[in-house]
Design a protein around this motif. Sequence first.
Motif, mmCIF file in Angstrom:
data_model
loop_
_atom_site.group_PDB
_atom_site.id
_atom_site.type_symbol
_atom_site.label_atom_id
_atom_site.label_comp_id
_atom_site.label_asym_id
_atom_site.label_seq_id
_atom_site.Cartn_x
_atom_site.Cartn_y
_atom_site.Cartn_z
ATOM 1 N N SER A 173 54.062 78.065 61.060
ATOM 2 C CA SER A 173 53.666 78.927 62.171
ATOM 3 C C SER A 173 52.437 79.718 61.777
ATOM 4 O O SER A 173 52.296 80.134 60.624
ATOM 5 C CB SER A 173 54.806 79.881 62.540
ATOM 6 O OG SER A 173 54.369 80.849 63.489
ATOM 7 N N ASP A 174 51.556 79.970 62.749
ATOM 8 C CA ASP A 174 50.427 80.853 62.479
ATOM 9 C C ASP A 174 50.850 82.316 62.428
ATOM 10 O O ASP A 174 50.044 83.184 62.095
ATOM 11 C CB ASP A 174 49.288 80.635 63.482
ATOM 12 C CG ASP A 174 49.763 80.396 64.903
ATOM 13 O OD1 ASP A 174 50.964 80.540 65.174
ATOM 14 O OD2 ASP A 174 48.919 80.058 65.754
ATOM 15 N N ASN A 175 52.121 82.586 62.728
ATOM 16 C CA ASN A 175 52.649 83.939 62.541
ATOM 17 C C ASN A 175 52.906 84.260 61.066
ATOM 18 O O ASN A 175 53.181 85.405 60.718
ATOM 19 C CB ASN A 175 53.963 84.122 63.317
ATOM 20 C CG ASN A 175 53.738 84.218 64.804
ATOM 21 O OD1 ASN A 175 52.774 84.817 65.261
ATOM 22 N ND2 ASN A 175 54.632 83.628 65.579
ATOM 23 N N ARG A 195 46.972 81.975 72.119
ATOM 24 C CA ARG A 195 45.952 81.392 71.239
ATOM 25 C C ARG A 195 44.665 81.148 72.031
ATOM 26 O O ARG A 195 43.969 80.152 71.831
ATOM 27 C CB ARG A 195 46.482 80.094 70.616
ATOM 28 C CG ARG A 195 47.735 80.303 69.758
ATOM 29 C CD ARG A 195 48.245 79.003 69.155
ATOM 30 N NE ARG A 195 49.406 79.244 68.308
ATOM 31 C CZ ARG A 195 50.679 79.179 68.724
ATOM 32 N NH1 ARG A 195 50.951 78.876 70.000
ATOM 33 N NH2 ARG A 195 51.671 79.417 67.889
ATOM 34 N N ALA A 200 46.335 78.909 60.627
ATOM 35 C CA ALA A 200 45.878 80.257 60.938
ATOM 36 C C ALA A 200 44.529 80.535 60.305
ATOM 37 O O ALA A 200 43.942 79.679 59.619
ATOM 38 C CB ALA A 200 46.912 81.275 60.468
ATOM 39 N N LYS A 246 48.244 86.047 66.547
ATOM 40 C CA LYS A 246 47.994 84.719 65.980
ATOM 41 C C LYS A 246 46.524 84.513 65.624
ATOM 42 O O LYS A 246 46.118 83.400 65.295
ATOM 43 C CB LYS A 246 48.468 83.643 66.954
ATOM 44 C CG LYS A 246 49.982 83.661 67.164
ATOM 45 C CD LYS A 246 50.416 82.626 68.177
ATOM 46 C CE LYS A 246 51.931 82.529 68.251
ATOM 47 N NZ LYS A 246 52.568 83.770 68.727
#
Length: 353
Positions: free
Chosen positions: A10-12, A177, A324, A207
């Motif tokens: 995840s880009d989190n 995004r 990310a 994000k």
Amino acid sequence: MTTVPQQFASDNYAGICPEAWDAMAAANSASAPAYGDDEWTERAADAFRALFDTRCEVFFAFNGTAANSLALAALCQSYHSVICSSSSHVETDECGAPEFFSNGSKLLVAQSADGKLTPEAIRALATSRSDIHFPKPRVVTITQPTETGQVYTIDEIRAISATCRDLGLKLHMDGARFAHACATLKCEPADLTWRAGVDVLCFGGTKNGMAAGEAIVFFDTMLATDFDYRCKQAGQLASKMRFLAAPWIGLFESGAWLRNADHANRCAARLAAAIETLPEIRLAFPVQSNAVFLHAPDRLLETLSARGWRFYTFIGGSARFMFAWDARAETVDLLAQHIAELAIEAPEPVDAV
């Protein structure tokens, strides 16, 4: 288990980018008025107006669920409905929050293989019934990019907005995004939003290098009436608002918002290019933003997981990798290397989907 230096589930997972961090530190240098009556919040809102080259109303929320849900609630009465894709975040991942904050507005779901809505699907849902026993269609929401990483072109958004106008519907964009779509299309943010007919945008910061924070941008400013009260009632009015607002200044004034997204997109393309011709591997969707979805045999994915790589398989069973602002090229290459090793070890055909 292999020690993996960085994860792409995840880009989190990413930390705070330097530009956002520095802006928060600058806002922390002295005391400031609370609840948004500070210079940082004013500067951030003006930065949005400059970026989009238009007068708009801007509000800051802690997370995307609140941003989307409150924005949709502002557009709907409880007896209205919202048309969305079957894989949209408001349908699959917000725990009924859009319905909750709107006091019951129903989501009307269009099935979509790639996550995109089309004018035809919108019209079919909006005109399926017009009697008083059915919730009245009021809003269309599109996700840019979609949950599958697909990007709506400017022409596609214009076609959707034209359909919305014809049917008397408002158009909301979930832009968790959004920066990545701008980086892909290399266009002005205004061209993807208000110039194409979008009424409200939820612009994602989390994000794109921020610690937390999303912006709700009303291009149709009349729709923002009393929205500050909605934010307060929903627990989204930050007392120290400058710390939600200041990172946007850092991202916009430095240009990091676009650089971060472009880097993430390039990392996704790097992985896709390295694995797309491997035996057993098939990309589930074209790679158009910072997401790579791949179909592979269960044996391969299980072994990849055992090696320490994290990924999700909640969309069509394909493994999702998200990139990310801080993705390292050498780690992307390491992931590609491990996938290649597993694909070559014991090839078996991938069933067509």
